[in-house]
Write a protein that holds these residues in place. Structure first.
Motif, PDB file in Angstrom:
ATOM      1  N   GLN A 187       0.945  -1.227  -0.100  1.00 20.73           N
ATOM      2  CA  GLN A 187      -0.049  -0.152   0.016  1.00 20.73           C
ATOM      3  C   GLN A 187       0.784   1.330  -0.108  1.00 20.73           C
ATOM      4  OE1 GLN A 187      -3.287  -0.178  -0.634  1.00 20.73           O
ATOM      5  NE2 GLN A 187      -2.990  -2.546  -0.432  1.00 20.73           N
ATOM      6  N   GLN A 188       2.046   1.179   0.455  1.00 17.81           N
ATOM      7  CA  GLN A 188       2.917   2.262   0.584  1.00 17.81           C
ATOM      8  C   GLN A 188       3.661   2.364  -0.681  1.00 17.81           C
ATOM      9  OE1 GLN A 188       5.864   2.337   4.061  1.00 17.81           O
ATOM     10  NE2 GLN A 188       4.559   0.740   4.974  1.00 17.81           N
ATOM     11  N   MET A 189       4.018   1.531  -1.456  1.00 18.82           N
ATOM     12  CA  MET A 189       4.819   1.355  -2.691  1.00 18.82           C
ATOM     13  C   MET A 189       4.314   0.396  -3.551  1.00 18.82           C
ATOM     14  SD  MET A 189       8.853   1.518  -3.229  1.00 18.82           S
ATOM     15  CE  MET A 189       9.186   2.896  -2.181  1.00 18.82           C
ATOM     16  N   ASP A 190       3.073   0.438  -4.352  1.00 20.77           N
ATOM     17  CA  ASP A 190       2.482  -0.678  -4.947  1.00 20.77           C
ATOM     18  C   ASP A 190       3.300  -1.056  -6.193  1.00 20.77           C
ATOM     19  OD1 ASP A 190       0.936  -2.703  -5.905  1.00 20.77           O
ATOM     20  OD2 ASP A 190      -0.820  -1.373  -6.251  1.00 20.77           O
ATOM     21  N   TYR A 191       4.045  -2.300  -6.030  1.00 16.40           N
ATOM     22  CA  TYR A 191       4.912  -2.721  -7.026  1.00 16.40           C
ATOM     23  C   TYR A 191       4.471  -3.775  -8.093  1.00 16.40           C
ATOM     24  CZ  TYR A 191       4.930  -6.650  -3.615  1.00 16.40           C
ATOM     25  OH  TYR A 191       4.758  -7.663  -2.751  1.00 16.40           O
ATOM     26  N   PHE A 192       2.874  -4.018  -7.756  1.00 12.19           N
ATOM     27  CA  PHE A 192       2.109  -4.806  -8.779  1.00 12.19           C
ATOM     28  C   PHE A 192       1.996  -4.254 -10.027  1.00 12.19           C
ATOM     29  CE2 PHE A 192       2.042  -8.096  -5.518  1.00 12.19           C
ATOM     30  CZ  PHE A 192       1.685  -9.410  -6.211  1.00 12.19           C
ATOM     31  N   ALA A 193       1.885  -5.034 -11.319  1.00 16.91           N
ATOM     32  CA  ALA A 193       1.710  -4.205 -12.640  1.00 16.91           C
ATOM     33  C   ALA A 193       0.262  -4.595 -12.626  1.00 16.91           C
ATOM     34  CB  ALA A 193       2.322  -5.322 -13.721  1.00 16.91           C
ATOM     35  N   HIS A 194      -0.555  -5.470 -11.949  1.00 10.78           N
ATOM     36  CA  HIS A 194      -2.041  -5.424 -11.800  1.00 10.78           C
ATOM     37  C   HIS A 194      -2.481  -5.916 -13.365  1.00 10.78           C
ATOM     38  CE1 HIS A 194      -2.411  -4.411  -7.780  1.00 10.78           C
ATOM     39  NE2 HIS A 194      -1.755  -3.437  -7.840  1.00 10.78           N
ATOM     40  N   ALA A 195      -1.799  -6.768 -13.842  1.00  8.99           N
ATOM     41  CA  ALA A 195      -2.427  -7.193 -15.350  1.00  8.99           C
ATOM     42  C   ALA A 195      -3.823  -7.997 -15.364  1.00  8.99           C
ATOM     43  CB  ALA A 195      -1.221  -7.999 -15.832  1.00  8.99           C
ATOM     44  N   PRO A 196      -4.392  -7.954 -16.318  1.00  8.13           N
ATOM     45  CA  PRO A 196      -5.790  -8.539 -16.426  1.00  8.13           C
ATOM     46  C   PRO A 196      -5.509 -10.071 -16.109  1.00  8.13           C
ATOM     47  CG  PRO A 196      -5.321  -7.275 -18.424  1.00  8.13           C
ATOM     48  CD  PRO A 196      -3.880  -7.276 -17.730  1.00  8.13           C
ATOM     49  N   GLN A 197      -4.342 -10.733 -16.175  1.00  6.18           N
ATOM     50  CA  GLN A 197      -4.391 -12.234 -15.837  1.00  6.18           C
ATOM     51  C   GLN A 197      -3.715 -12.586 -14.346  1.00  6.18           C
ATOM     52  OE1 GLN A 197      -2.346 -10.439 -17.890  1.00  6.18           O
ATOM     53  NE2 GLN A 197      -0.248 -10.981 -18.166  1.00  6.18           N
ATOM     54  N   THR A 198      -3.354 -11.265 -13.635  1.00  6.44           N
ATOM     55  CA  THR A 198      -2.859 -11.620 -12.483  1.00  6.44           C
ATOM     56  C   THR A 198      -3.341 -12.665 -11.490  1.00  6.44           C
ATOM     57  OG1 THR A 198      -1.632  -9.449 -12.299  1.00  6.44           O
ATOM     58  CG2 THR A 198      -1.947 -10.587 -10.314  1.00  6.44           C
ATOM     59  N   ALA A 199      -4.618 -12.549 -11.524  1.00  7.36           N
ATOM     60  CA  ALA A 199      -5.350 -13.576 -10.461  1.00  7.36           C
ATOM     61  C   ALA A 199      -5.545 -14.835 -11.099  1.00  7.36           C
ATOM     62  CB  ALA A 199      -6.860 -13.069 -10.167  1.00  7.36           C
ATOM     63  N   ALA A 200      -5.545 -15.127 -12.268  1.00  8.66           N
ATOM     64  CA  ALA A 200      -5.456 -16.550 -12.782  1.00  8.66           C
ATOM     65  C   ALA A 200      -4.248 -16.924 -12.799  1.00  8.66           C
ATOM     66  CB  ALA A 200      -5.780 -16.351 -14.479  1.00  8.66           C
ATOM     67  N   LEU A 201      -3.117 -16.148 -13.021  1.00 12.12           N
ATOM     68  CA  LEU A 201      -1.533 -16.754 -12.718  1.00 12.12           C
ATOM     69  C   LEU A 201      -1.296 -17.155 -11.394  1.00 12.12           C
ATOM     70  CD1 LEU A 201       0.413 -14.396 -15.400  1.00 12.12           C
ATOM     71  CD2 LEU A 201      -0.046 -16.743 -15.442  1.00 12.12           C
ATOM     72  N   LEU A 202      -1.714 -16.290 -10.230  1.00 12.99           N
ATOM     73  CA  LEU A 202      -1.658 -16.598  -9.026  1.00 12.99           C
ATOM     74  C   LEU A 202      -2.411 -18.035  -8.511  1.00 12.99           C
ATOM     75  CD1 LEU A 202      -1.730 -13.297  -7.395  1.00 12.99           C
ATOM     76  CD2 LEU A 202       0.323 -14.512  -7.550  1.00 12.99           C
ATOM     77  N   ALA A 203      -3.638 -18.231  -8.982  1.00 18.42           N
ATOM     78  CA  ALA A 203      -4.466 -19.339  -8.800  1.00 18.42           C
ATOM     79  C   ALA A 203      -3.776 -20.538  -9.537  1.00 18.42           C
ATOM     80  CB  ALA A 203      -5.608 -19.106  -9.372  1.00 18.42           C
ATOM     81  N   GLY A 204      -3.183 -20.548 -10.742  1.00 15.58           N
ATOM     82  CA  GLY A 204      -2.480 -21.569 -11.190  1.00 15.58           C
ATOM     83  C   GLY A 204      -1.269 -21.782 -10.586  1.00 15.58           C
ATOM     84  N   LEU A 205      -0.498 -20.987 -10.014  1.00 17.38           N
ATOM     85  CA  LEU A 205       0.443 -21.099  -8.902  1.00 17.38           C
ATOM     86  C   LEU A 205       0.133 -21.915  -7.761  1.00 17.38           C
ATOM     87  CD1 LEU A 205       3.559 -20.474  -9.190  1.00 17.38           C
ATOM     88  CD2 LEU A 205       3.337 -18.403  -7.932  1.00 17.38           C
ATOM     89  N   ALA A 206      -1.057 -21.410  -7.268  1.00 19.55           N
ATOM     90  CA  ALA A 206      -1.693 -22.067  -5.970  1.00 19.55           C
ATOM     91  C   ALA A 206      -1.825 -23.524  -6.051  1.00 19.55           C
ATOM     92  CB  ALA A 206      -2.980 -21.249  -5.543  1.00 19.55           C
ATOM     93  N   ALA A 207      -2.284 -23.833  -7.435  1.00 17.06           N
ATOM     94  CA  ALA A 207      -2.796 -25.216  -7.545  1.00 17.06           C
ATOM     95  C   ALA A 207      -1.559 -26.390  -7.474  1.00 17.06           C
ATOM     96  CB  ALA A 207      -3.455 -25.485  -9.138  1.00 17.06           C
ATOM     97  N   HIS A 208      -0.355 -25.827  -7.253  1.00 17.58           N
ATOM     98  CA  HIS A 208       0.812 -26.585  -7.106  1.00 17.58           C
ATOM     99  C   HIS A 208       1.150 -26.771  -5.836  1.00 17.58           C
ATOM    100  CE1 HIS A 208       1.891 -27.002 -11.532  1.00 17.58           C
ATOM    101  NE2 HIS A 208       1.366 -25.751 -11.531  1.00 17.58           N
ATOM    102  N   ALA A 209       0.405 -26.152  -4.818  1.00 17.92           N
ATOM    103  CA  ALA A 209       0.559 -26.353  -3.486  1.00 17.92           C
ATOM    104  C   ALA A 209       1.776 -26.236  -2.678  1.00 17.92           C
ATOM    105  CB  ALA A 209      -0.109 -27.893  -3.089  1.00 17.92           C
ATOM    106  N   PRO A 210       2.486 -25.277  -2.976  1.00 22.09           N
ATOM    107  CA  PRO A 210       3.729 -24.911  -2.336  1.00 22.09           C
ATOM    108  C   PRO A 210       3.607 -25.212  -0.690  1.00 22.09           C
ATOM    109  CG  PRO A 210       2.962 -23.000  -2.964  1.00 22.09           C
ATOM    110  CD  PRO A 210       2.110 -24.012  -3.926  1.00 22.09           C
ATOM    111  N   GLN A 211       4.567 -25.379  -0.033  1.00 20.70           N
ATOM    112  CA  GLN A 211       4.752 -25.516   1.231  1.00 20.70           C
ATOM    113  C   GLN A 211       5.761 -24.629   1.974  1.00 20.70           C
ATOM    114  OE1 GLN A 211       5.371 -29.687   2.367  1.00 20.70           O
ATOM    115  NE2 GLN A 211       3.590 -30.440   1.393  1.00 20.70           N
ATOM    116  N   VAL A 212       6.420 -23.929   1.099  1.00 22.02           N
ATOM    117  CA  VAL A 212       7.609 -22.956   1.821  1.00 22.02           C
ATOM    118  C   VAL A 212       7.667 -21.962   0.741  1.00 22.02           C
ATOM    119  CG1 VAL A 212       9.781 -22.403   2.522  1.00 22.02           C
ATOM    120  CG2 VAL A 212       8.932 -24.887   3.166  1.00 22.02           C
ATOM    121  N   LEU A 213       7.376 -20.779   1.153  1.00 19.46           N
ATOM    122  CA  LEU A 213       7.676 -19.638   0.181  1.00 19.46           C
ATOM    123  C   LEU A 213       8.626 -18.973   0.456  1.00 19.46           C
ATOM    124  CD1 LEU A 213       3.843 -18.191   0.391  1.00 19.46           C
ATOM    125  CD2 LEU A 213       4.703 -19.951  -1.176  1.00 19.46           C
ATOM    126  N   ALA A 214       9.635 -18.934  -0.329  1.00 19.60           N
ATOM    127  CA  ALA A 214      11.219 -18.339  -0.344  1.00 19.60           C
ATOM    128  C   ALA A 214      10.927 -16.933  -0.774  1.00 19.60           C
ATOM    129  CB  ALA A 214      12.178 -19.249  -1.080  1.00 19.60           C
TER     130      ALA A 214
END
Length: 242
Positions: A190-217
Motif C-alpha cells: 500500500q505504501q509502494m505498489d509494485y504490482f503491475a495489476h495485469a488482467p491475468q494476475t489473479a489467474a496466474l496466482l491461482a494456477g501457481l496455488a494449484a501446485h500447493a507449495p509448502q514453503v514460500l521463499a
C-alpha cells in the motif's frame, strides 16, 4: 549462522538443502529492509537471486560458508532487476561452470546480452533435475511486474522461490515463519505498489496455488511455511480490482 558480523549477513536452512542468505540494509528514510538469496545445494547447485552487485562480497562470503562458490552451476532469476541479477557477471567469474537460468523471454530480451555467458532458458512448466532436487519453472508475465517474470519451485521440498511476492519490510531476522506475512506484505504494498495489476494476475496466482507449495521463499523478508496454495489465493483476492 552469521557470516558477516558488520553487515549482519546470515545463512539459515529453510528446507532440506535450501539455505536463505539474508542481508539487512538501511533505507534512506531510516527504515530497514532486507535482501535474500536462496542457495539450493545439490549435485548441480543453484542460486536463486544473485543480489545487487554491491552485495557481492557479502553474498559470496556467505555462499563460501556453505559450499565452495566455484561449484555453482545455475544462477537463477525471476526478472531483470539489480537485486535479481546485479551480481550475475561477478558470480559467473567466481564460478566457471555456472550459467544464468531464467525464462525464455528474459533470455531473449536481456540476459543473452547482459550476461557474460549464454543463459539456459526454461519454458513454462519445464523441469530441471539438479540431483536429489528437481525445479520447475513457471512463466508469470507481469506478476508482480515485468514481462519476463517467472518463478521456480523445488518439487522435492515444495519450496516456491516466489521472488517479490509477499515482500515484507524490516531487517527480517527470522528466516522461516508460520506467522502472517500477507498482512505485512500488503501494508508494504500500500505504501509502494509494485504490482503491475495485469488482467491475468489473479489467474496466474491461482494456477501457481494449484501446485500447493509448502514453503514460500520470499526475496524480501522472512520465508514462510504452511498452506502456500491458500495464501496465494488470498494474495490473488487482495490484488484483484475491487
Amino acid at each position: 549462522m552469521i557470516t558477516n558480523a558488520t553487515a549482519g549477513t546470515n545463512v539459515q536452512e529453510i528446507a532440506t538443502g535450501i539455505y536463505r542468505i539474508n542481508t539487512p540494509v538501511p533505507l534512506p528514510d531510516g527504515q530497514r529492509f532486507s535482501f535474500n538469496q536462496y542457495l539450493l545445494v545439490d549435485d548441480q547447485p543453484l542460486l536463486f537471486h544473485t543480489g545487487p552487485r554491491q552485495l557481492f562480497p557479502l553474498v559470496s562470503e556467505a555462499i563460501g560458508r556453505v559450499m565452495p562458490i566455484e561449484r555453482l552451476r545455475y544462477l537463477a532469476l525471476s526478472h531483470v532487476e539489480a537485486d535479481e541479477c546485479g551480481a550475475m557477471n561477478l558470480l559467473l567469474a567466481a564460478a566457471p561452470s555456472a550459467v544464468p537460468l531464467c525464462g525464455q523471454v528474459a533470455a531473449m530480451v536481456s540476459m543473452g546480452d547482459l550476461a557474460d555467458r549464454p543463459p539456459r532458458a526454461l519454458a513454462d512448466g519445464e523441469e530441471l533435475a539438479l540431483g536429489a532436487h528437481t525445479v520447475r519453472w513457471f512463466d508469470m508475465p507481469h506478476v508482480p511486474h515485468g514481462w519476463e517474470c517467472g518463478l521456480m519451485m523445488d518439487t522435492r521440498t515444495r519450496t516456491l522461490f516466489c521472488g517479490d511476492l509477499f515482500t515484507q519490510s524490516g531487517p527480517s531476522e527470522q528466516a522461516l515463519t508460520e506467522a502472517d506475512i500477507l498482512g505485512p506484505s500488503e501494508a508494504f504494498r500500500q505504501q509502494m505498489d509494485y504490482f503491475a495489476h495485469a488482467p491475468q494476475t489473479a489467474a496466474l496466482l491461482a494456477g501457481l496455488a494449484a501446485h500447493a507449495p509448502q514453503v514460500l521463499a520470499c526475496m524480501h523478508g522472512s520465508a514462510w511455511r504452511g498452506d502456500g496454495g491458500a495464501l496465494l489465493r488470498q494474495l490473488a483476492e487482495a490484488v484483484a480490482p475491487h
